[in-house]
Write an enzyme that holds these catalytic residues in place. Structure first.
Site: not given
Lengths: 297, 297
Positions: B45, B132, B160
């Site tokens: 993001t 991630y 994640k």
């Protein structure tokens, strides 16, 4: 420049994780001596997005310095438009004859975003640009409509399309050819089936194989450009064991980089980590195919 | 640090194509004031791969300076291992509490290449690392076997994982949980279905929504962490029109960035070109949903 014939895409070899200038100069000099029609510097084979801006400028200065009269096409792709503009400026300062731009993505891109990228970059160019469609690496695939829209922008010289299966090449090339102004040259990627696309109307072969083995690639491209499709196909078919390795090991990059290490053109490991050349059995297979096909640089 | 509760992932807003420091500070201060459990700086993001090394260092210095006692998790992903090592060093110098590493790719990566990347980076860390997995952006998808191999490395704190459909969350989370040491926390991405993964054994919600609307996200995460799944589901369901926009517009990034522009938290255009926020009808839809849901920052 003319986007025709064999455009040979060079590796960008590393030594201790830094540009191996001596090895790079040797590669460029061999391509020049072989008489390729153009040299692709910092294409996907040259791992362009793995290098910093200053590294990329150094690579392009070496490419133009040692390529003689052979025109250099330079990859200027990056995730961010700002960086692409900087890279375009650096490439032009280094004296390249054309630039190559793929819409590199992390967040998936929309067609409008890609159009705006090309509109912004072409506005600043004084050399022609080749639109680079490499969906396997960028994860963006151009529609024909988008190609046609971008083709209206200034300074578009060529479109580099992804590999085509031999049986699909004639229809695909003529369909795209019909939508793009004649002065924009279509170029084919993918080495094992390039000859079919050249036969179907592509003007230039953007070749990874030709970046390491220019003489063997020129035998194919010269036959194809002269319309001798039979001979071009024979030369291509003789290299089938190599094309099979490309398929087996996820594309041409690792196979060609491994071959370059085995042949002593570059030092191992030549790729930027985390990328690795092939090891173990896979490496032995490359060595066998080089020997079997008597491939020399 | 504890990888639990709400980890709020902030935008990295631009102004005239440069980091908008004032807007970024405001975002970080709001997250701190709301009491989120951690702040994700330069996650997807936050468009981490679009920024230069020095820009990323500046962003992390601001994040740690204005986050108070709230721990900061910093994205350190890059295409090249060398750059990841530099970014890890910069992040630790900036005082982050953890780092977040995705295997960003251009040429597709092998499992061994990704393992070696994590082995090289974790060796140099003095803070925990979150693995991630974001296949939509990196185009690499971890197998459970690879997660388990990497989990044996030092300094692994969390994993994640990508969004899960509500009905698949229980089985998927428990299957992965069984293969990973208990001290490594699982975290869920994807805002509209996160509650199901939290209920199934994830410890932390890595949230884009929470990066702009921390209070509304905390209502969900606190209910979920307290075991009140009914309330957590109700809060989530009330936001369905927003989750629908995420689906319609290719993920959360453009919707949240557009919302931030509409709410005046950032200036338009806040994203690094070629990325664009939503325009026209899509933008009006975001405005309507913000109003309908009474979303405020």
């Amino acid at each position: 420049m003319d986007f025709t014939g064999l455009s040979a895409f060079a590796l960008t070899p590393l030594l201790d994780d830094r540009l191996d200038e001596a090895a790079y100069i040797t590669i460029i000099e061999k391509l020049r001596a072989a008489g390729v029609d153009s040299i692709g510097a910092l294409g996907s084979t040259g791992c362009y997005p793995y290098f910093s801006r200053s590294e990329r400028a150094s690579v392009l200065r070496l490419a133009t310095e040692y390529s003689g009269a052979v025109p250099v096409i330079a990859g200027i792709g990056a995730l961010r438009t700002r960086d692409v503009l900087w890279l375009a400026e650096d490439a032009q300062k280094a004296g390249v004859s054309a630039v190559l731009l793929a819409p590199v993505s992390y967040h998936p891109l929309t067609e409008d975003e890609v159009f705006d990228l090309f509109a912004t970059v072409t506005r600043e160019l004084s050399v022609p640009l080749c639109i680079y469609n490499n969906p396997n690496a960028t994860h963006f695939n151009f529609s024909d409509e988008l190609f046609a829209r971008i083709a209206q922008l200034p300074n578009i010289g060529s479109i580099k399309i992804p590999p085509l299966a031999a049986e699909l090449a004639p229809e695909r090339v003529s369909a795209l050819r019909a939508q793009i102004p004649a002065e924009i040259r279509l170029g084919i990627s993918g080495d094992g089936t390039a000859v079919e696309a050249l036969n179907a109307g592509c003007s230039v072969w953007y070749s990874v194989f030709g970046g390491l083995f220019p003489q063997a690639a020129l035998a194919i491209s010269r036959a194809a450009m002269a319309g001798d499709i039979v001979q071009a196909r024979q030369h291509t078919a003789a290299l089938q064991p190599l094309w099979d390795l490309f398929k087996r090991y996820g594309g041409s990059l690792r196979v060609i980089a491994t071959a370059a290490e085995l042949l002593g053109v570059v030092k191992a490991p030549c790729l930027p980590a985390p990328l690795q050349t092939l090891q173990g059995n896979a490496r032995r297979e490359v060595a066998q195919v080089i020997e079997q096909l008597r491939l020399t640089v």
